[in-house]
Design a protein around this motif. Structure first.
Motif, PDB file in Angstrom:
ATOM      1  N   PHE A 169      -9.959  -6.628   0.071  1.00 56.23           N
ATOM      2  CA  PHE A 169      -9.564  -5.967   1.324  1.00 56.23           C
ATOM      3  C   PHE A 169      -8.083  -5.635   1.341  1.00 56.23           C
ATOM      4  CE2 PHE A 169     -13.385  -6.010   3.868  1.00 56.23           C
ATOM      5  CZ  PHE A 169     -14.203  -6.843   3.119  1.00 56.23           C
ATOM      6  N   GLY A 170      -7.508  -5.417   0.136  1.00 55.09           N
ATOM      7  CA  GLY A 170      -6.125  -4.961   0.048  1.00 55.09           C
ATOM      8  C   GLY A 170      -5.130  -6.018   0.458  1.00 55.09           C
ATOM      9  N   SER A 171      -3.950  -5.563   0.856  1.00 54.15           N
ATOM     10  CA  SER A 171      -2.866  -6.521   1.068  1.00 54.15           C
ATOM     11  C   SER A 171      -2.701  -6.954   2.521  1.00 54.15           C
ATOM     12  CB  SER A 171      -1.553  -5.924   0.567  1.00 54.15           C
ATOM     13  OG  SER A 171      -1.274  -4.726   1.248  1.00 54.15           O
ATOM     14  N   SER A 204      -7.025   1.978  -2.629  1.00 53.39           N
ATOM     15  CA  SER A 204      -8.261   1.434  -3.197  1.00 53.39           C
ATOM     16  C   SER A 204      -9.322   2.525  -3.299  1.00 53.39           C
ATOM     17  CB  SER A 204      -8.787   0.291  -2.320  1.00 53.39           C
ATOM     18  OG  SER A 204      -7.884  -0.784  -2.348  1.00 53.39           O
ATOM     19  N   TYR A 227     -17.191  -6.205  -7.181  1.00 53.44           N
ATOM     20  CA  TYR A 227     -15.784  -6.548  -6.945  1.00 53.44           C
ATOM     21  C   TYR A 227     -15.500  -6.409  -5.446  1.00 53.44           C
ATOM     22  CZ  TYR A 227     -10.726  -5.852  -6.681  1.00 53.44           C
ATOM     23  OH  TYR A 227      -9.402  -5.934  -6.305  1.00 53.44           O
ATOM     24  N   ASN A 232       2.644  -6.286  -8.663  1.00 52.42           N
ATOM     25  CA  ASN A 232       1.826  -7.373  -9.193  1.00 52.42           C
ATOM     26  C   ASN A 232       2.559  -8.188 -10.235  1.00 52.42           C
ATOM     27  OD1 ASN A 232      -0.195  -6.438  -7.619  1.00 52.42           O
ATOM     28  ND2 ASN A 232      -1.020  -5.107  -9.211  1.00 52.42           N
ATOM     29  N   GLY A 282       0.815  -1.223   0.000  1.00 53.79           N
ATOM     30  CA  GLY A 282       0.000   0.000   0.000  1.00 53.79           C
ATOM     31  C   GLY A 282       0.844   1.267   0.000  1.00 53.79           C
ATOM     32  N   GLN A 291      -5.968  -4.953  -9.811  1.00 53.85           N
ATOM     33  CA  GLN A 291      -7.128  -4.180  -9.343  1.00 53.85           C
ATOM     34  C   GLN A 291      -7.493  -2.995 -10.237  1.00 53.85           C
ATOM     35  OE1 GLN A 291      -8.088  -3.762  -5.179  1.00 53.85           O
ATOM     36  NE2 GLN A 291      -7.984  -1.549  -5.377  1.00 53.85           N
ATOM     37  N   VAL A 333     -11.397 -11.096  -4.231  1.00 53.40           N
ATOM     38  CA  VAL A 333      -9.986 -11.402  -3.965  1.00 53.40           C
ATOM     39  C   VAL A 333      -9.869 -11.913  -2.533  1.00 53.40           C
ATOM     40  CG1 VAL A 333      -7.628 -10.501  -3.811  1.00 53.40           C
ATOM     41  CG2 VAL A 333      -9.203  -9.583  -5.534  1.00 53.40           C
ATOM     42  N   GLY A 370      -8.848   1.063   2.074  1.00 50.05           N
ATOM     43  CA  GLY A 370      -7.438   1.466   2.066  1.00 50.05           C
ATOM     44  C   GLY A 370      -7.336   2.702   1.182  1.00 50.05           C
ATOM     45  N   TRP A 390      -5.346 -12.884  -6.005  1.00 51.70           N
ATOM     46  CA  TRP A 390      -4.846 -11.544  -6.358  1.00 51.70           C
ATOM     47  C   TRP A 390      -5.400 -11.171  -7.719  1.00 51.70           C
ATOM     48  CZ3 TRP A 390      -2.887  -8.283  -3.089  1.00 51.70           C
ATOM     49  CH2 TRP A 390      -2.324  -7.097  -3.555  1.00 51.70           C
ATOM     50  N   TRP A 434      -9.254  -1.305   9.903  1.00 51.24           N
ATOM     51  CA  TRP A 434      -8.325  -0.732  10.878  1.00 51.24           C
ATOM     52  C   TRP A 434      -7.549   0.395  10.205  1.00 51.24           C
ATOM     53  CZ3 TRP A 434      -2.774  -2.718  11.516  1.00 51.24           C
ATOM     54  CH2 TRP A 434      -2.306  -3.234  10.315  1.00 51.24           C
ATOM     55  N   THR A 435      -6.487   0.855  10.868  1.00 46.94           N
ATOM     56  CA  THR A 435      -5.615   1.957  10.426  1.00 46.94           C
ATOM     57  C   THR A 435      -6.454   3.138   9.889  1.00 46.94           C
ATOM     58  OG1 THR A 435      -3.771   2.530   8.943  1.00 46.94           O
ATOM     59  CG2 THR A 435      -4.871   0.503   8.418  1.00 46.94           C
ATOM     60  N   ASP A 436      -6.118   3.704   8.744  1.00 46.41           N
ATOM     61  CA  ASP A 436      -6.806   4.914   8.247  1.00 46.41           C
ATOM     62  C   ASP A 436      -8.184   4.621   7.652  1.00 46.41           C
ATOM     63  OD1 ASP A 436      -5.598   3.381   6.236  1.00 46.41           O
ATOM     64  OD2 ASP A 436      -5.323   5.103   4.916  1.00 46.41           O
TER      65      ASP A 436
HETATM   66  C1  UDX Z   1      -2.252  -0.294   3.521  1.00 45.77           C
HETATM   67  C2  UDX Z   1      -3.392   0.064   4.504  1.00 45.77           C
HETATM   68  O1  UDX Z   1      -4.149  -1.059   4.866  1.00 45.77           O
HETATM   69  C3  UDX Z   1      -4.238   1.154   3.929  1.00 45.77           C
HETATM   70  O2  UDX Z   1      -5.316   1.428   4.798  1.00 45.77           O
HETATM   71  C4  UDX Z   1      -3.381   2.352   3.742  1.00 45.77           C
HETATM   72  O3  UDX Z   1      -4.143   3.423   3.264  1.00 45.77           O
HETATM   73  C5  UDX Z   1      -2.217   2.031   2.813  1.00 45.77           C
HETATM   74  O4  UDX Z   1      -1.495   0.908   3.318  1.00 45.77           O
HETATM   75  P1  UDX Z   1      -3.569  -1.920   1.754  1.00 45.77           P
HETATM   76  O5  UDX Z   1      -4.318  -2.515   2.872  1.00 45.77           O
HETATM   77  O6  UDX Z   1      -2.788  -2.837   0.929  1.00 45.77           O
HETATM   78  O7  UDX Z   1      -2.656  -0.706   2.247  1.00 45.77           O
HETATM   79  O8  UDX Z   1      -4.708  -1.205   0.874  1.00 45.77           O
HETATM   80  P2  UDX Z   1      -4.679  -0.145  -0.266  1.00 45.77           P
HETATM   81  O9  UDX Z   1      -4.191   1.176   0.196  1.00 45.77           O
HETATM   82  O10 UDX Z   1      -6.031  -0.140  -0.831  1.00 45.77           O
HETATM   83  O11 UDX Z   1      -3.630  -0.673  -1.337  1.00 45.77           O
HETATM   84  C6  UDX Z   1      -3.760  -1.889  -1.996  1.00 45.77           C
HETATM   85  C7  UDX Z   1      -3.113  -1.768  -3.368  1.00 45.77           C
HETATM   86  O12 UDX Z   1      -2.943  -3.063  -3.874  1.00 45.77           O
HETATM   87  C8  UDX Z   1      -3.976  -0.991  -4.352  1.00 45.77           C
HETATM   88  O13 UDX Z   1      -3.150  -0.168  -5.145  1.00 45.77           O
HETATM   89  C9  UDX Z   1      -4.621  -2.078  -5.181  1.00 45.77           C
HETATM   90  O14 UDX Z   1      -4.886  -1.683  -6.514  1.00 45.77           O
HETATM   91  C10 UDX Z   1      -3.593  -3.173  -5.132  1.00 45.77           C
HETATM   92  N1  UDX Z   1      -4.252  -4.495  -5.222  1.00 45.77           N
HETATM   93  C11 UDX Z   1      -4.987  -4.980  -4.177  1.00 45.77           C
HETATM   94  C12 UDX Z   1      -4.139  -5.198  -6.374  1.00 45.77           C
HETATM   95  O15 UDX Z   1      -3.500  -4.750  -7.330  1.00 45.77           O
HETATM   96  N2  UDX Z   1      -4.736  -6.412  -6.441  1.00 45.77           N
HETATM   97  C13 UDX Z   1      -5.456  -6.948  -5.442  1.00 45.77           C
HETATM   98  O16 UDX Z   1      -5.949  -8.070  -5.598  1.00 45.77           O
HETATM   99  C14 UDX Z   1      -5.601  -6.199  -4.261  1.00 45.77           C
END
Ligand code: UDX
Length: 459
Positions: free
Chosen positions: A281-283, A358, A278, A255, A24, A338, A309, A355, A335, A375-377
């Motif tokens: 819940f991110g990574s 997202s 779709y 990716n 993220g 996205q 996912v 996130g 995965w 959680w977090t932000d």
């Molecule tokens: C983390 C925190 O959880 C988030 O709240 C914070 O703002 C940034 O750090 P993450 O949980 O991974 O990030 O969520 P997000 O910020 O939405 O980032 C995920 C990224 O992975 C996005 O760019 C999304 O496009 C990408 N992704 C996610 C994919 O490419 N494929 C997927 O299957 C899932």
């Protein structure tokens, strides 16, 4: 001489980019690097050895300069605690970043600016000691970072006791709208410390960059500009996706899951416009088994197509028989690409943890959201999605803290059908246009990047 001083002046500057090695955080910083590169800036990514090992396949994107976080085998996973990781990263990272700056200078490619993830503030000291300017890059929203700033200043006390929290530039917030690190600081004390530390020497940063855009967070940006040289430069969503049509092999993220990417895009092919839900819940974020089951059956109850996912580590929480019972309607992958998925016209709703990446991606591509912040932000982002940008609804947990299947079904229907859906669709159009305006040539974010670039070599 190619490496002589004259030759260096001809280029538009050299940025050493220091991401925090988490998906993220990495994605927006790499996307920003791509923009800088497009504008003629030379880019070197300062990559920890463990991070480099994870992105080996993607190293052709930018030249890498190796540094170390002190855990060369497995990065944060190898450390006994996040606290131990951050401490070691600061110590070994400072030394090796300094050495990298020296090495680049000695090889005739001196760095003009270190762009560092704001959660690694020690990088600014290293930059200054080496006579180089420093740009803090905040990967979360201005609103969230303003909350953290007020925590750092002791104006907002943690854990929060008030029922209404008033912070300049933000709407009144309830505790449920605040980042989890503010309401439950005891869960990750080291991360709370890291968040506070972002502001320790920020007053001496030459630039304070945010992955957001002016119209999206106007009031809070205006307020923060009174503190520091704040420049919104986002969203860092590549314009090829904003165009919703063109595909590119390189999305500058981590990716490297090509086969899965193909499976998703193939599955979406031919589905009616705005017919698919779709879910991702991110990574990092995860639901417990009960929450996962409710989500699964809620999706089934809508009767709509869904692309979900579910990371490999979460798969065991899927209810038995769910896959068999929904194989006609759903595709579950560990995965997906996205941006490509959100840009596909078949997607009508994004059930998201909110996130920041997202959220920005959905908003800039006009995809209505059902927020399920974990959680977090994420709670603050969900508040903005629902009440400020009016791009979706928040799925509310019941008294036991579970988002029920009925709530999920109802929220999805609200954003995809009926009056609420129509209002969101109108807003979606507006945000797509405003995003384009910001990132297009001459737009607010584009101008900020131009200003940054123009001052790299002639401050
Ligand atoms: C983390 C925190 O959880 C988030 O709240 C914070 O703002 C940034 O750090 P993450 O949980 O991974 O990030 O969520 P997000 O910020 O939405 O980032 C995920 C990224 O992975 C996005 O760019 C999304 O496009 C990408 N992704 C996610 C994919 O490419 N494929 C997927 O299957 C899932």
């Amino acid at each position: 001489m190619e490496n002589g001083m004259g030759a260096q002046k001809a280029h538009r500057g050299h940025c050493l980019i220091l991401p925090y090695p988490l998906q993220g955080h990495v994605n927006p910083v790499l996307q920003f690097s791509k923009r800088l590169q497009f504008k003629g800036v030379r880019i070197t990514i300062a990559a920890t050895i463990s991070f480099f090992n994870r992105i080996k396949d993607a190293t052709s994107l930018f030249p890498l300069g190796m540094i170390s976080d002190g855990f060369d085998e497995g990065g944060a996973n190898q450390a006994e605690s996040i606290e131990a990781y951050l401490k070691k990263f600061q110590q070994v990272g400072s030394e090796t970043l300094g050495e990298l700056l020296e090495k680049l200078r000695d090889s005739g490619s001196p760095v003009d600016c270190v762009v560092y993830d704001a959660v690694l503030p020690w990088a600014l000291d290293v930059a200054k000691k080496n006579g180089v300017s420093g740009a803090a890059f905040f990967t979360q929203s201005c609103a969230v970072d303003n909350i953290y700033y007020h925590v750092y200043k002791g104006i907002v006390k943690v854990p929060v006791e008030e029922t209404r929290i008033a912070i300049p530039g933000l709407p009144d917030l309830e505790p449920a709208d605040l980042p989890s690190f503010v309401t439950k600081p005891e869960t990750y004390p080291a991360v709370v410390e890291m968040i506070r530390n972002q502001f320790i020497d920020i007053d001496t940063a030459d630039w304070v960059l945010f992955n957001t855009f002016y119209k999206l967070e106007e009031e809070v940006i205006d307020w923060m500009k009174g503190l520091w040289p704040v420049r919104p430069i986002g969203p860092t969503v590549p314009s090829m996706y904003l165009d919703k049509r063109v595909q590119d092999d390189t999305d500058y993220g981590l990716n490297v899951f090509k086969p899965m990417a193909e499976a998703c895009t193939k599955w979406l092919e031919g589905k009616a416009s705005k017919s698919v839900v779709y879910v991702s819940f991110g990574s990092l974020a995860s639901l417990d088994a009960e929450g996962m089951a409710e989500l699964a059956w809620g999706l089934k109850m809508t009767g709509k197509y869904f692309l979900w996912v579910v990371r490999a580590s979460e798969e065991s929480k899927l209810p038995k028989d769910f896959i068999n019972e929904t194989s006609e309607k759903g595709l579950i992958v560990s995965w997906c690409p996205q941006l490509e998925v959100l840009a596909d016209k078949s997607i009508g709703c994004f059930v998201t943890h909110c996130g920041w990446n997202s959220t920005l991606e959905a908003l800039s591509l006009g995809v209505p959201m059902v927020g399920m912040p974990q959680w977090t932000d994420q709670p603050t982002n969900a508040k903005y999605v629902t009440d400020v940008w009016k791009m979706g609804v928040k799925a509310e947990p019941d008294e036991k803290g579970i988002v029920t299947k009925e709530e999920i079904e109802n929220c999805i229907r609200q954003v995809m059908e009926g009056e609420r859906g129509e209002e969101i669709t109108r807003n979606a159009k507006k945000w797509v246009e405003l995003t384009r305006d910001a990132v297009d040539e001459g737009g607010t974010s584009d101008k900020n990047i131009d200003e940054f670039v123009s001052k790299l070599v002639s401050p």
